[in-house]
Scaffold this motif. Structure first.
Motif, PDB file in Angstrom:
ATOM      1  N   GLU A 421      27.712  45.854  40.238  1.00  0.00           N
ATOM      2  CA  GLU A 421      26.566  46.320  39.453  1.00  0.00           C
ATOM      3  C   GLU A 421      26.387  47.831  39.572  1.00  0.00           C
ATOM      4  OE1 GLU A 421      24.486  45.236  37.336  1.00  0.00           O
ATOM      5  OE2 GLU A 421      24.689  43.059  37.373  1.00  0.00           O
ATOM      6  N   VAL A 422      26.412  48.340  40.813  1.00  0.00           N
ATOM      7  CA  VAL A 422      26.137  49.760  41.001  1.00  0.00           C
ATOM      8  C   VAL A 422      27.286  50.620  40.485  1.00  0.00           C
ATOM      9  CG1 VAL A 422      25.615  51.554  42.704  1.00  0.00           C
ATOM     10  CG2 VAL A 422      24.656  49.259  42.983  1.00  0.00           C
ATOM     11  N   LEU A 423      28.514  50.111  40.539  1.00  0.00           N
ATOM     12  CA  LEU A 423      29.692  50.909  40.181  1.00  0.00           C
ATOM     13  C   LEU A 423      30.239  50.562  38.798  1.00  0.00           C
ATOM     14  CD1 LEU A 423      31.482  50.690  43.648  1.00  0.00           C
ATOM     15  CD2 LEU A 423      30.059  52.544  42.798  1.00  0.00           C
ATOM     16  N   LYS A 424      29.460  49.861  37.982  1.00  0.00           N
ATOM     17  CA  LYS A 424      29.986  49.306  36.740  1.00  0.00           C
ATOM     18  C   LYS A 424      30.262  50.332  35.643  1.00  0.00           C
ATOM     19  CE  LYS A 424      25.379  48.014  35.037  1.00  0.00           C
ATOM     20  NZ  LYS A 424      24.502  46.855  34.735  1.00  0.00           N
ATOM     21  N   SER A 425      29.889  51.579  35.843  1.00  0.00           N
ATOM     22  CA  SER A 425      30.265  52.587  34.848  1.00  0.00           C
ATOM     23  C   SER A 425      31.752  52.900  34.914  1.00  0.00           C
ATOM     24  CB  SER A 425      29.461  53.877  35.047  1.00  0.00           C
ATOM     25  OG  SER A 425      29.724  54.451  36.320  1.00  0.00           O
ATOM     26  N   GLY A 426      32.430  52.433  35.959  1.00  0.00           N
ATOM     27  CA  GLY A 426      33.874  52.587  36.066  1.00  0.00           C
ATOM     28  C   GLY A 426      34.594  51.356  35.548  1.00  0.00           C
ATOM     29  N   PRO A 427      35.924  51.399  35.484  1.00  0.00           N
ATOM     30  CA  PRO A 427      36.679  50.296  34.877  1.00  0.00           C
ATOM     31  C   PRO A 427      36.881  49.093  35.783  1.00  0.00           C
ATOM     32  CG  PRO A 427      38.175  52.021  35.576  1.00  0.00           C
ATOM     33  CD  PRO A 427      36.783  52.544  35.817  1.00  0.00           C
ATOM     34  N   GLY A 428      36.847  49.294  37.127  1.00  0.00           N
ATOM     35  CA  GLY A 428      37.096  48.171  38.019  1.00  0.00           C
ATOM     36  C   GLY A 428      37.164  48.589  39.471  1.00  0.00           C
ATOM     37  N   LEU A 429      37.351  47.597  40.330  1.00  0.00           N
ATOM     38  CA  LEU A 429      37.406  47.803  41.772  1.00  0.00           C
ATOM     39  C   LEU A 429      38.596  47.035  42.336  1.00  0.00           C
ATOM     40  CD1 LEU A 429      33.626  47.052  42.520  1.00  0.00           C
ATOM     41  CD2 LEU A 429      34.667  49.313  42.225  1.00  0.00           C
ATOM     42  N   VAL A 430      39.115  47.529  43.471  1.00  0.00           N
ATOM     43  CA  VAL A 430      40.193  46.832  44.159  1.00  0.00           C
ATOM     44  C   VAL A 430      39.827  46.662  45.628  1.00  0.00           C
ATOM     45  CG1 VAL A 430      41.977  47.663  42.589  1.00  0.00           C
ATOM     46  CG2 VAL A 430      41.460  48.978  44.654  1.00  0.00           C
ATOM     47  N   CYS A 431      40.613  45.854  46.328  1.00  0.00           N
ATOM     48  CA  CYS A 431      40.443  45.680  47.763  1.00  0.00           C
ATOM     49  C   CYS A 431      41.716  45.060  48.323  1.00  0.00           C
ATOM     50  CB  CYS A 431      39.226  44.828  48.103  1.00  0.00           C
ATOM     51  SG  CYS A 431      39.337  43.114  47.525  1.00  0.00           S
ATOM     52  N   GLY A 432      41.801  45.040  49.649  1.00  0.00           N
ATOM     53  CA  GLY A 432      42.897  44.356  50.308  1.00  0.00           C
ATOM     54  C   GLY A 432      44.044  45.260  50.672  1.00  0.00           C
ATOM     55  N   LEU A 433      44.326  45.382  51.965  1.00  0.00           N
ATOM     56  CA  LEU A 433      45.468  46.172  52.414  1.00  0.00           C
ATOM     57  C   LEU A 433      46.637  45.272  52.793  1.00  0.00           C
ATOM     58  CD1 LEU A 433      43.775  48.988  54.511  1.00  0.00           C
ATOM     59  CD2 LEU A 433      44.243  48.861  52.077  1.00  0.00           C
ATOM     60  N   GLY A 434      46.544  44.012  52.476  1.00  0.00           N
ATOM     61  CA  GLY A 434      47.640  43.061  52.583  1.00  0.00           C
ATOM     62  C   GLY A 434      47.658  42.255  51.309  1.00  0.00           C
ATOM     63  N   GLY A 435      48.827  41.797  50.888  1.00  0.00           N
ATOM     64  CA  GLY A 435      48.923  41.107  49.620  1.00  0.00           C
ATOM     65  C   GLY A 435      48.902  39.605  49.759  1.00  0.00           C
ATOM     66  N   SER A 436      48.185  38.929  48.858  1.00  0.00           N
ATOM     67  CA  SER A 436      48.215  37.471  48.782  1.00  0.00           C
ATOM     68  C   SER A 436      47.554  37.021  47.487  1.00  0.00           C
ATOM     69  CB  SER A 436      47.490  36.837  49.961  1.00  0.00           C
ATOM     70  OG  SER A 436      47.426  35.424  49.793  1.00  0.00           O
ATOM     71  N   PRO A 437      48.202  36.163  46.737  1.00  0.00           N
ATOM     72  CA  PRO A 437      47.547  35.619  45.544  1.00  0.00           C
ATOM     73  C   PRO A 437      46.443  34.630  45.889  1.00  0.00           C
ATOM     74  CG  PRO A 437      49.681  34.574  45.884  1.00  0.00           C
ATOM     75  CD  PRO A 437      49.582  35.690  46.885  1.00  0.00           C
ATOM     76  N   TYR A 438      46.330  34.249  47.179  1.00  0.00           N
ATOM     77  CA  TYR A 438      45.303  33.301  47.600  1.00  0.00           C
ATOM     78  C   TYR A 438      44.019  34.004  48.047  1.00  0.00           C
ATOM     79  CZ  TYR A 438      48.677  29.587  47.139  1.00  0.00           C
ATOM     80  OH  TYR A 438      49.578  28.698  46.615  1.00  0.00           O
ATOM     81  N   LYS A 535      47.796  28.247  40.853  1.00  0.00           N
ATOM     82  CA  LYS A 535      48.411  27.958  42.143  1.00  0.00           C
ATOM     83  C   LYS A 535      49.415  26.816  41.984  1.00  0.00           C
ATOM     84  CE  LYS A 535      45.730  30.989  44.172  1.00  0.00           C
ATOM     85  NZ  LYS A 535      44.767  31.321  43.118  1.00  0.00           N
ATOM     86  N   THR A 536      50.684  27.155  42.105  1.00  0.00           N
ATOM     87  CA  THR A 536      51.755  26.180  41.953  1.00  0.00           C
ATOM     88  C   THR A 536      52.330  25.828  43.315  1.00  0.00           C
ATOM     89  OG1 THR A 536      53.447  27.884  41.727  1.00  0.00           O
ATOM     90  CG2 THR A 536      52.321  27.165  39.702  1.00  0.00           C
ATOM     91  N   GLU A 537      53.110  24.757  43.351  1.00  0.00           N
ATOM     92  CA  GLU A 537      53.778  24.379  44.592  1.00  0.00           C
ATOM     93  C   GLU A 537      54.738  25.484  45.040  1.00  0.00           C
ATOM     94  OE1 GLU A 537      54.906  22.541  47.987  1.00  0.00           O
ATOM     95  OE2 GLU A 537      53.215  22.054  46.663  1.00  0.00           O
ATOM     96  N   ALA A 538      55.423  26.111  44.083  1.00  0.00           N
ATOM     97  CA  ALA A 538      56.346  27.192  44.432  1.00  0.00           C
ATOM     98  C   ALA A 538      55.599  28.367  45.056  1.00  0.00           C
ATOM     99  CB  ALA A 538      57.108  27.650  43.191  1.00  0.00           C
ATOM    100  N   LEU A 539      54.420  28.673  44.509  1.00  0.00           N
ATOM    101  CA  LEU A 539      53.622  29.769  45.056  1.00  0.00           C
ATOM    102  C   LEU A 539      53.152  29.427  46.469  1.00  0.00           C
ATOM    103  CD1 LEU A 539      52.837  32.453  43.587  1.00  0.00           C
ATOM    104  CD2 LEU A 539      50.562  31.473  43.287  1.00  0.00           C
ATOM    105  N   ALA A 540      52.713  28.194  46.662  1.00  0.00           N
ATOM    106  CA  ALA A 540      52.258  27.778  47.987  1.00  0.00           C
ATOM    107  C   ALA A 540      53.396  27.826  49.001  1.00  0.00           C
ATOM    108  CB  ALA A 540      51.673  26.367  47.919  1.00  0.00           C
ATOM    109  N   GLU A 541      54.586  27.441  48.593  1.00  0.00           N
ATOM    110  CA  GLU A 541      55.731  27.469  49.509  1.00  0.00           C
ATOM    111  C   GLU A 541      56.036  28.897  49.949  1.00  0.00           C
ATOM    112  OE1 GLU A 541      59.019  26.354  51.812  1.00  0.00           O
ATOM    113  OE2 GLU A 541      57.338  25.192  51.042  1.00  0.00           O
TER     114      GLU A 541
END
Length: 719
Positions: A421-438, A535-541
């Motif tokens: 809400e406070v930062l919505k004049s921008g296009p988006g936000l990110v987070c996470g210094l490690g990767g995971s689709p979960y 979320k597929t079985e291949a992704l979970a594996e």
């Protein structure tokens, strides 16, 4: 109050006296008093610029301080006249009228006195002097005013004295943590003294993990009497973790600036225009249209929440010839508008059209906004928006961690919505210094917020990783936010892969701004949904099961090691708890810490043994951490994403209850929950360690990999 008001408005620098001491290999105690002296001099008039060129916190790994780069830019751009004066004795003689004397600190038994002496320099103009540095003072007739040796029984006693006697007179919005545990690299980082003295700040070393109950209590007492909002600088102690250090401050309305390897802050704030604003153009929304068949990727690199990253041009990578050859996102500390305005001007002058500035973690500075006091968090976020706009950054990286309860990003929906809400004049936000689709992402809401799905690393087939993910996840359009490893060589790595990207027309690399505007278009047109990836079985594996299985053998070895340590003689137990890499398991995956036994056992070799009064706290801290590591590996091996502590234990009991005795795990998790009230006896915790080790053997046998299973597919390490 604006966050920039926390920092002094350093007068405009009109000239520079440049000093590079001939003996750059002087011990760290030389630099402590010399940089403190610089703070006194520059508080009178900012003009002394000290050169060292490199530091070597870790053997064989020198770190360039980039003073030459900024000196050259400042003199060319701002026309500053310079005088070279490398003779330290001449410096002392010229400016000794600013000194009221000196204080000797203890380097053998109570090194916390070093920090007391630095603090007193800011308050009383007394230089902090180690015994082997007194010769500099005596030959210039500077009088000794105090000697702190033999005055305190322990480092914690010295810190308690400082809170009673020095803190009431200090800048109540500023704290500098200077680790005292030599020879660890944390204790060798001494570039901030000029700024501490300039601000009349308090310097101490107060470890903040649950291993060190007394210093954590002292820290909380200090910040509970501080003025908020405030800042803590330098860096955390070797005895705790970054995320513990930042979280304790955030809960009390202080943000963090990692400021090691940042010399001359008492100069940088006076070069350039602190009111200058930058406005790089945003992409046109009508040109950011989502193709339902595409895989969109954006790349981002930032330690930009740290002053050292601004000073060293993100580890020199801003200067590589590959920059500007492909679209890339950079995070720059918004508070450079006050702390380093000349540097910020340089970055904007030298950016290319493919460099997208996108704020670092977590907004105005480094913190976790979900922990901030309710009466302050709105101000912090609105100041973040103002400073992002002034520094020329449309979106932002907003991280939220809390190691006591969460392994990855905290999934606090209300806190995320507040940021959106406070930062919505921008296009988006990110987070996470490690990767995971979960890890949870929030593509809907006022603006999207996405967790990194992958990490681009040096020496890895990053294109292959993206292609593999796209095959395992049928979602289209797919939006993949990738953090790039903060390391020398990452731009060369990525440039070498650009031709390979060209072989996959379905993959399109966008700037950070384009990426989020395209995602917004997809959401508007019904092509995006709250669950970002199918979320597929291949992704979970790939992301859960295989890594979980292959962590179990490492868990078995580690738990057996812990059981042996827990039952060792007290002196031996305290030594082995101190020297092995137990605390790194708090925030680094087990395979990156504990696969090599010899390296693991000597990770902090030379650290003093755990104090007897801290033994039970430390053993519980280690035992709980190891138990949680086992729990996470066991449930991920069965396809369950592990993040929240309580949910992890519940899933573990549900899935593994028939296999192993739950009691040791339940006891450790319960003791962790009740830590504030005290901890069990060492022998009780040691018995729980036996139970965890027994369970780990069973879990390895039943859920672990087969002997013939060949595995090289660890998810890429965090940045």
């Amino acid at each position: 109050m604006r966050l920039t008001d926390i920092f002094p408005a350093i007068p405009r620098v009109k000239r520079l006296v440049v000093c590079e001491p001939p003996a750059v290999e002087e011990p760290v105690d030389f630099w402590i008093w010399f940089r403190s002296f610089q703070g006194l001099i520059n508080r009178n008039e900012p003009h002394l610029y000290i050169m060292k060129r490199t530091v070597e916190y870790r053997p064989g790994k020198p770190r360039t301080l980039y003073e030459d780069h900024w000196l050259d830019y400042y003199t060319r751009t701002f026309g500053l006249p310079t005088e070279t004066l490398d003779d330290v004795d001449a410096i002392v003689e010229r400016y000794k009228h600013l000194i009221n004397g000196y204080v000797v600190y203890d380097v053998e038994r109570v090194l916390q006195t070093q920090n007391l002496a630095i603090t007193r320099c800011g308050l009383e103009s007394l230089l902090p002097i180690a015994p082997d540095q007194e010769r500099w003072m005596t030959r210039h007739g500077i009088p000794k005013r105090d000697d702190l040796r033999a005055k305190f029984p322990s480092d914690a006693d010295a810190a308690e004295w400082a809170l009673h006697n020095l803190w009431p007179h200090c800048n109540k919005r500023f704290y500098a943590n200077l680790c005292i545990h030599r020879p660890m690299w944390y204790a060798l980082a001494h570039e901030l003294e000029d700024y501490i003295v300039y601000l009349k700040g308090l310097a101490l070393d107060l470890p903040l993990s649950r291993q060190t109950r007394r210093t954590q209590r002292l820290y909380r007492r200090m910040l509970d009497s501080a003025e908020t909002p405030g800042v803590q600088m330098n860096w955390h102690c070797v005895l705790d973790q970054e995320k513990e250090y930042v979280a304790e401050a955030a809960e009390r309305g202080f943000f963090t600036l990692c400021s090691v390897a940042t010399p001359n802050l008492s100069i940088h704030g006076g070069v350039g225009d602190p009111d200058a604003a930058y406005n790089p153009p945003m992409p046109k929304p009508e040109e950011c249209i989502a193709d339902p068949k595409k895989v969109y990727v954006c790349l981002y690199n930032s330690d930009g929440d740290a002053t050292w990253a601004m000073n060293n041009l993100h580890s020199g990578n801003w200067l590589v010839p590959q920059r500007g050859k492909f679209k890339f996102g950079w995070g720059f500390l918004p508070l450079t508008v006050r702390l380093m305005p000349g540097m910020l001007r340089y970055y904007h002058e030298t950016r290319t059209e493919k460099d997208c500035f996108f704020g670092p973690s977590s907004g105005a500075a480094y913190t976790y906004t979900h922990l901030w006091p309710k009466h302050l968090v709105g101000r912090y976020l609105s100041e973040t928006r103002r400073l992002l706009d002034q520094s020329g950054q449309h979106g932002c990286n907003m991280v939220n961690w809390f190691l006591r309860d969460w392994w990855r990003e905290v999934e606090d929906d209300a806190a995320i919505l507040r940021e959106q809400e406070v930062l919505k004049s921008g296009p988006g936000l990110v987070c996470g210094l490690g990767g995971s689709p979960y890890a949870k992402s929030y593509p809907l809401g006022p603006i999207p917020k996405l967790h990194s799905v992958h990490i681009a690393n040096v020496g890895r087939d990053n294109v292959g990783d993206i292609v593999k993910f796209a095959k395992e996840c049928p979602t289209r359009p797919a939006f993949m936010f990738l953090f790039a490893q903060i390391a020398v060589g990452i731009w060369e790595q990525l440039e070498s892969e650009m031709a390979e990207f060209g072989k996959h027309p379905e993959i399109e690399i966008l700037s950070m701004d384009e990426f989020f505007l395209t995602l917004q278009d997809a959401v508007r047109r019904g092509l995006g949904r709250d669950e970002l990836y199918d979320k597929t079985e291949a992704l979970a594996e790939t992301w859960l099961k295989a890594p979980g299985r292959h962590r179990l053998p490492v868990c078995e070895r580690l738990t057996e090691e812990l059981a042996r340590v827990a039952h060792a003689a007290p002196e031996e137990r305290r030594r082995r708890l101190a020297e092995a890499g137990w605390i790194d398991l708090v925030s680094i995956e087990i395979e990156n810490v504990a696969r090599d036994r010899d390296k693991f056992l000597t990770r902090f070799q030379g650290r003093p043994p755990i104090a007897p009064e801290e033994e039970a706290d430390t053993l519980l801290y280690v035992a709980f951490t190891v138990a949680w590591t086992v729990v996470r590996a066991a449930i991920e091996a069965q396809g369950i994403y592990a993040n929240h502590r309580t949910q992890c234990l519940n899933d573990f009991k549900r899935l593994c209850g028939p296999l192993v005795d739950m009691k040791p795990f339940e006891n450790l998790f319960d003791a962790w929950e009740r830590w504030e009230q005290g901890v069990p006896e060492v022998q009780t915790i040691a018995e729980w360690c036996n139970g965890v080790a027994k369970a780990a053997r069973t879990l390895h046998d039943t859920l672990g990999p087969t002997e013939s299973e060949d595995f090289t597919g660890w998810p890429p390490r965090t940045i």
